[in-house]
Design a protein around this motif. Sequence first.
Motif, short mmCIF file in Angstrom:
data_model
loop_
_atom_site.label_atom_id
_atom_site.label_comp_id
_atom_site.label_asym_id
_atom_site.label_seq_id
_atom_site.Cartn_x
_atom_site.Cartn_y
_atom_site.Cartn_z
N ARG A 125 49.46 50.14 66.64
CA ARG A 125 49.93 48.75 66.66
C ARG A 125 49.49 47.99 65.42
NH1 ARG A 125 49.16 46.62 72.94
NH2 ARG A 125 50.90 47.80 73.82
N ARG A 129 52.18 46.54 62.50
CA ARG A 129 52.34 45.15 62.95
C ARG A 129 53.33 44.34 62.11
NH1 ARG A 129 48.32 45.97 59.74
NH2 ARG A 129 47.49 44.44 58.25
N ARG A 136 59.07 48.96 64.13
CA ARG A 136 57.68 48.75 64.54
C ARG A 136 57.34 49.61 65.74
NH1 ARG A 136 57.88 43.70 65.07
NH2 ARG A 136 58.22 43.57 67.31
N THR A 140 54.61 52.54 65.55
CA THR A 140 53.42 52.43 66.41
C THR A 140 53.17 53.73 67.14
OG1 THR A 140 53.66 50.05 66.72
CG2 THR A 140 52.44 51.24 68.40
N HIS A 200 51.81 52.26 75.06
CA HIS A 200 52.31 51.15 74.26
C HIS A 200 53.27 50.28 75.06
CE1 HIS A 200 53.70 48.77 70.95
NE2 HIS A 200 54.88 49.35 70.89
#
Length: 261
Positions: A125, A129, A136, A140, A200
């Motif tokens: 993350r 970011r 993203r 991640t 996540h």
Amino acid sequence: MPSPRARTLTGVLPGALAGGAVLSQVAYPLLRGEALRRTTIGSVATFAAASVADAARRGGLRAAATTLAVAGGLGLAAEAVGTRTGLPFGRYRYAGTLGPQVLGVPVVVPLAWTMLAHPAVRLGRHLARDLPGARREVATVSAAAWTLASWDLFLDPQMTAAGHWAFGTPRPHLPGVPGIPLSNYAGWLLTSAVMCAALHRVLPAERATPQTVPAALLGWTWLGSTLANAVFFRRPAVAAYGGLAMGLTVLPYLRSLLAGR
């Protein structure tokens, strides 16, 4: 609303547990036999507790329970299937030296998945970011899964050398690292991707909480494992593979944090 005492405990506990985990692993090269076996189990449990406590500090007890259920549950499922079918890691068996078992899997093994999965997702993350939207999300999970899977380049050589598990068909293998088939690393990458994607998705979004504990756990695992294999365990190939692979994500993460970004 948590009391001031509860908030203080939540803030202090992750760091204290992380420190305990690191200290217990520092002792590895000095121990043998039953003392080493007990320390191995204890250090994994303490490390996992530090990760779960850090999840609680960020998202409360629900986040802590979710982290343990998702990472530990998926880790247990993957290992239970793996020991019965050989998928996705290759044929292997546990020696019965790692304590109580569930579904033929030592309880400490799902905790081992949990202990690195949480900080790996925090790393992913952080590194992703500034990316937009779908990029993203992909970045991640990719960074987190790579970090978690690359840890196994250190873990499996250590645990097989200690006799805690063994592979039925240990070929083909990485040059200089006999006993562990390439299929194991592929299985780790696949399982790590599923686990990190699930974590996540279900864990709350990041808030302004220090990255101290995830950074310390990942930094120690990377640097400590590289040094231990290069110097104490005399496995230079393991040190090289693991140090390079894990360093691809952990080093940028640590550099970013040190730069205040």
